[in-house]
Scaffold this motif. Structure first.
Motif, PDB file in Angstrom:
ATOM      1  N   VAL A  26       0.830  -1.207   0.000  1.00  0.00           N
ATOM      2  CA  VAL A  26       0.000   0.000   0.000  1.00  0.00           C
ATOM      3  C   VAL A  26       0.862   1.253   0.000  1.00  0.00           C
ATOM      4  N   CYS A  27       1.849   1.294   0.894  1.00  0.00           N
ATOM      5  CA  CYS A  27       2.559   2.548   1.179  1.00  0.00           C
ATOM      6  C   CYS A  27       3.801   2.797   0.324  1.00  0.00           C
ATOM      7  N   ASP A  28       4.528   1.760  -0.049  1.00  0.00           N
ATOM      8  CA  ASP A  28       5.775   1.978  -0.784  1.00  0.00           C
ATOM      9  C   ASP A  28       5.597   2.833  -2.044  1.00  0.00           C
ATOM     10  N   PRO A  29       4.570   2.597  -2.869  1.00  0.00           N
ATOM     11  CA  PRO A  29       4.427   3.423  -4.076  1.00  0.00           C
ATOM     12  C   PRO A  29       4.228   4.903  -3.780  1.00  0.00           C
ATOM     13  N   VAL A  30       3.741   5.233  -2.582  1.00  0.00           N
ATOM     14  CA  VAL A  30       3.451   6.624  -2.243  1.00  0.00           C
ATOM     15  C   VAL A  30       4.557   7.249  -1.396  1.00  0.00           C
ATOM     16  N   LEU A  31       5.149   6.467  -0.491  1.00  0.00           N
ATOM     17  CA  LEU A  31       6.013   7.052   0.536  1.00  0.00           C
ATOM     18  C   LEU A  31       7.462   6.580   0.499  1.00  0.00           C
ATOM     19  N   ALA A  32       7.785   5.591  -0.306  1.00  0.00           N
ATOM     20  CA  ALA A  32       9.157   5.068  -0.296  1.00  0.00           C
ATOM     21  C   ALA A  32      10.046   5.702  -1.351  1.00  0.00           C
ATOM     22  N   HIS A  40       7.752  15.040   6.292  1.00  0.00           N
ATOM     23  CA  HIS A  40       7.676  14.262   7.523  1.00  0.00           C
ATOM     24  C   HIS A  40       6.941  12.948   7.340  1.00  0.00           C
ATOM     25  N   LEU A  41       5.900  12.938   6.520  1.00  0.00           N
ATOM     26  CA  LEU A  41       5.109  11.724   6.360  1.00  0.00           C
ATOM     27  C   LEU A  41       5.973  10.575   5.853  1.00  0.00           C
ATOM     28  N   ALA A  42       6.758  10.838   4.825  1.00  0.00           N
ATOM     29  CA  ALA A  42       7.633   9.796   4.278  1.00  0.00           C
ATOM     30  C   ALA A  42       8.728   9.428   5.272  1.00  0.00           C
ATOM     31  N   LYS A  43       9.245  10.422   5.971  1.00  0.00           N
ATOM     32  CA  LYS A  43      10.311  10.155   6.945  1.00  0.00           C
ATOM     33  C   LYS A  43       9.775   9.284   8.087  1.00  0.00           C
ATOM     34  N   PHE A  44       8.574   9.602   8.535  1.00  0.00           N
ATOM     35  CA  PHE A  44       7.970   8.799   9.592  1.00  0.00           C
ATOM     36  C   PHE A  44       7.764   7.356   9.123  1.00  0.00           C
ATOM     37  N   TYR A  45       7.263   7.219   7.914  1.00  0.00           N
ATOM     38  CA  TYR A  45       7.011   5.883   7.377  1.00  0.00           C
ATOM     39  C   TYR A  45       8.296   5.061   7.344  1.00  0.00           C
ATOM     40  N   LYS A  46       9.358   5.666   6.835  1.00  0.00           N
ATOM     41  CA  LYS A  46      10.625   4.935   6.721  1.00  0.00           C
ATOM     42  C   LYS A  46      11.230   4.639   8.095  1.00  0.00           C
ATOM     43  N   THR A  47      11.060   5.563   9.047  1.00  0.00           N
ATOM     44  CA  THR A  47      11.664   5.392  10.370  1.00  0.00           C
ATOM     45  C   THR A  47      10.889   4.404  11.233  1.00  0.00           C
ATOM     46  N   GLU A  65      -9.575  -7.421   1.443  1.00  0.00           N
ATOM     47  CA  GLU A  65     -10.438  -6.396   0.854  1.00  0.00           C
ATOM     48  C   GLU A  65      -9.677  -5.406  -0.009  1.00  0.00           C
ATOM     49  N   LEU A  66      -8.342  -5.347   0.199  1.00  0.00           N
ATOM     50  CA  LEU A  66      -7.541  -4.429  -0.615  1.00  0.00           C
ATOM     51  C   LEU A  66      -7.186  -5.029  -1.975  1.00  0.00           C
ATOM     52  N   ARG A  67      -7.643  -6.255  -2.230  1.00  0.00           N
ATOM     53  CA  ARG A  67      -7.514  -6.764  -3.597  1.00  0.00           C
ATOM     54  C   ARG A  67      -8.459  -6.017  -4.542  1.00  0.00           C
ATOM     55  N   ASP A  68      -9.430  -5.341  -3.953  1.00  0.00           N
ATOM     56  CA  ASP A  68     -10.313  -4.461  -4.725  1.00  0.00           C
ATOM     57  C   ASP A  68      -9.506  -3.231  -5.137  1.00  0.00           C
ATOM     58  N   GLU A  69      -9.200  -3.097  -6.416  1.00  0.00           N
ATOM     59  CA  GLU A  69      -8.336  -2.019  -6.887  1.00  0.00           C
ATOM     60  C   GLU A  69      -8.898  -0.641  -6.555  1.00  0.00           C
ATOM     61  N   ALA A  70     -10.228  -0.495  -6.599  1.00  0.00           N
ATOM     62  CA  ALA A  70     -10.824   0.810  -6.291  1.00  0.00           C
ATOM     63  C   ALA A  70     -10.567   1.178  -4.827  1.00  0.00           C
ATOM     64  N   ARG A  71     -10.714   0.205  -3.940  1.00  0.00           N
ATOM     65  CA  ARG A  71     -10.496   0.490  -2.520  1.00  0.00           C
ATOM     66  C   ARG A  71      -9.016   0.755  -2.238  1.00  0.00           C
ATOM     67  N   LEU A  72      -8.155  -0.028  -2.852  1.00  0.00           N
ATOM     68  CA  LEU A  72      -6.721   0.208  -2.703  1.00  0.00           C
ATOM     69  C   LEU A  72      -6.348   1.589  -3.235  1.00  0.00           C
ATOM     70  N   GLY A  73      -6.938   1.976  -4.348  1.00  0.00           N
ATOM     71  CA  GLY A  73      -6.658   3.273  -4.933  1.00  0.00           C
ATOM     72  C   GLY A  73      -7.097   4.410  -4.034  1.00  0.00           C
ATOM     73  N   ARG A  74      -8.264   4.279  -3.384  1.00  0.00           N
ATOM     74  CA  ARG A  74      -8.729   5.326  -2.466  1.00  0.00           C
ATOM     75  C   ARG A  74      -7.783   5.471  -1.282  1.00  0.00           C
ATOM     76  N   LEU A  75      -7.260   4.351  -0.806  1.00  0.00           N
ATOM     77  CA  LEU A  75      -6.345   4.394   0.332  1.00  0.00           C
ATOM     78  C   LEU A  75      -5.035   5.078  -0.061  1.00  0.00           C
ATOM     79  N   ARG A  76      -4.494   4.718  -1.196  1.00  0.00           N
ATOM     80  CA  ARG A  76      -3.260   5.365  -1.651  1.00  0.00           C
ATOM     81  C   ARG A  76      -3.474   6.845  -1.935  1.00  0.00           C
ATOM     82  N   GLU A  77      -4.633   7.198  -2.489  1.00  0.00           N
ATOM     83  CA  GLU A  77      -4.920   8.597  -2.779  1.00  0.00           C
ATOM     84  C   GLU A  77      -4.999   9.400  -1.488  1.00  0.00           C
TER      85      GLU A  77
END
Length: 576
Positions: A26-32, A40-47, A65-77
């Motif tokens: 979920v998080c790597d594509p957005v924060l890694a 700070h958000l990315a720094k917190f995630y990595k730390t 439930e995150l196999r649902d691409e729409a739901r996964l997309g809303r979370l990443r957004e």
């Protein structure tokens, strides 16, 4: 828990069939990747969440439930909006995470009912444990130059912190870093609670107060902790069990801790009416909190860069200094004038409580927790805790004459309104509900009410009548005793539970025969702390945001056991 227990859960976590995207999917594509927007958000995630040990443990923890691409997309957004927007809509950002948090199944401990040995240990055994605890405190002070306390993160979070409470936190907290950490910690707790990693991060325990067995514990010093260590050492000296050398060492430690509380930790702020007051901050400026360099940086990375004073640390520090006989002019300040500005009045200043995680109770008459610093910073927003308000009453009783409380109608009115707040908690039974408390357990509320009640009984009868003309304290005493004797001590307890029970029972004048279960628990478990002290570290207080953070330590357990046993001893020898 045994090695086999943890090894088994670790094996299952590392070999589990992955059933949907993991936290890192979920998080790597957005924060890694490369950092844009709020760094700070990315720094917190990595730390905090991207460290190798946790990544290995949660790598196969997926949510179907995150196999649902729409739901996964809303979370990443939502994560992108938290990172990129200058002023994020935190309710919208938190919504998809809140939905997942509501899928967690957590509850408070429910110790089984057991039959206790009703024969109390011999007084000589109790005396021996008191000395063991006192020697542990004095030895630790001598070796460290202070009495340390520890903080530990429990990543599974608090049972009362659901999706609704997450939105409250994200919209009510002020500091963006604190919002970031709350958002990501709560996302992570879903993957932990719904995977085999749960058994490692949140193993079962005996009793109510949670043992602090997390491998990473942050050692630090605070005026709030020192205030209770002062009371513990004062109670040791009062027992008459201290040798002349111990008494001298205790006095030296007490004098140092009083200075730390009311001088080193002193901070000037503005009251709501513009007057200047000296209050006490929970974390004094560096190097006084005694963080290691590593954890000082971690604290900054996690969003705890600014720490403001609070009403509880101020009350407890003033009380401890008063009990120790300090004559520092800071104690002449009538704190009730300051607290009045933070006291909630229904329909007028209710928005002062911006993070109402315990909105099952009526805040009317209660005093909020956090104090705006002189710059007007309020990183944690504000909340309101019942136990804190007991501490305000207790310090007001100890300084009743000095602050001219009975002679000043506004000060007496502030006291009356806090007492009415506490009476409603007792009448409704809400004090016994963990959800009613922000930083404590109902068991600790019970012990602190005993402490407050003892200060009340020490007043002249005329003063007692003026403070409580309607008998609220007798009502609360009855309800608290019923809870401690009929619920708390009817089930399995651990050492910290036992210490809190004794403090409540001793201060509230309970029949000494009811002390036996708590006394036997303490004596039986003596030595459980191994090389670190007579007893283990347990949950003393906690924070529910950004995740469940426990505070305690072996020294804390020794201090509370010492205070509980000293009170029991006093009652058993007829010295009450």
């Amino acid at each position: 828990m045994s090695f086999h227990y943890f090894a088994g859960h670790a094996y299952r976590a590392l070999t589990a069939r992955k059933d949907g995207p993991s936290l890192y999917d979920v998080c790597d594509p957005v924060l890694a990747g490369p950092v844009t927007g709020d760094p700070h958000l990315a720094k917190f995630y990595k730390t905090a969440l991207g460290n190798p040990a946790l990544r290995m443990l949660l790598n196969r923890a997926g949510l179907p439930e995150l196999r649902d691409e729409a739901r996964l997309g809303r979370l990443r957004e939502a994560l992108r909006r938290a990172r990129e927007d200058q002023e994020p809509d935190w309710a919208a950002v938190g919504a998809p995470v809140a939905d997942l948090v509501d899928s967690i199944d957590l509850d408070h401990p429910r110790p089984p009912k057991i039959a206790f040995n009703r024969d109390a240990p011999a007084l000589s055994v109790i005396d021996s444990v008191i000395r063991d605890c006192a020697h542990h405190l004095l030895r630790s002070y001598r070796e460290s130059g202070f009495l340390p306390t520890y903080a530990a993160f429990n990543l599974i979070g608090d049972p009362d912190f659901r999706g609704r409470e997450l939105i409250m936190a994200l919209t009510g907290l002020n500091a963006r870093g604190y919002k970031n950490s709350s958002l990501l910690f709560n996302l992570a707790r879903v993957f932990i609670a719904r995977s085999s990693a749960r058994g490692i991060i949140h193993p079962p325990w005996k009793g109510i107060a949670e043992p602090m067995w997390e491998p990473v514990q942050i050692r630090h010093r605070s005026a709030y902790y020192d205030a209770f260590f002062i009371e513990a050492l004062l109670s040791y000296v009062e027992t008459g069990l201290a040798s002349p050398a111990d008494a001298a060492a205790a006095k030296g430690a007490i004098d140092d801790m009083v200075d730390f509380c009311i001088n080193i930790s002193r901070e000037e702020v503005k009251a709501q009416d513009g007057r200047r007051f000296d209050v006490i901050t929970a974390l004094a400026p560096a190097p006084h909190p005694r963080f290691s360099r590593f954890f000082a940086q971690i604290k900054q990375d996690l969003g705890f860069g600014v720490y403001v004073p609070d009403c509880d640390t101020t009350a407890c520090s003033f009380s401890a200094a008063t009990q120790a006989g300090s004559r520092d002019p800071i104690l002449d300040q009538p704190l009730l004038d300051f607290y009045e500005g933070y006291q909630v009045r229904a329909g007028t200043n209710e928005p002062r409580v911006t993070v109402p995680l315990n909105d099952n109770i009526d805040y009317e008459g209660g005093v909020a927790t956090w104090i705006d610093n002189v710059k007007g910073e309020r990183p944690y927003g504000n909340d309101l805790d019942p136990t804190l308000n007991l501490d305000i009453l207790e310090v007001s009783f100890r300084n009743l004459a000095r602050w001219k409380v009975l002679e000043t109608p506004a000060r007496l009115a502030t006291v009356h309104r806090i007492i009415a707040f506490q009476k409603r908690l007792a009448e409704s039974g809400a004090f016994a509900n963990p959800r009613s408390h922000i930083y404590y357990l109902p068991e600790l509320y019970s012990a602190y009410f005993g402490r407050c009640y003892a200060a009340y009984l020490a007043l002249p009868l005329a003063a007692q009548q003026a403070i409580d003309p309607n008998g609220a304290f007798d009502l609360i005493r009855t309800r608290v005793l019923s809870y401690v004797q009929g619920e708390m001590l009817a089930g399995e307890i651990n050492v910290f539970d036992a210490a809190l029970a004794l403090i409540a029972l001793g201060h509230l004048g309970a029949d000494v025969r009811t002390f036996a279960p708590a006394l036997n628990c303490i004596v039986t478990e003596l030595g459980e702390g191994g090389r670190r002290g007579p007893f283990r570290a347990y949950e003393w207080n906690k924070m529910k945001t950004p995740t469940r953070i426990l505070v305690g330590g072996p020294e804390v357990t020794s201090a509370f056991v010492l205070m509980g046993l000293a009170l029991a001893r006093k009652a058993m020898t007829g010295r009450m």
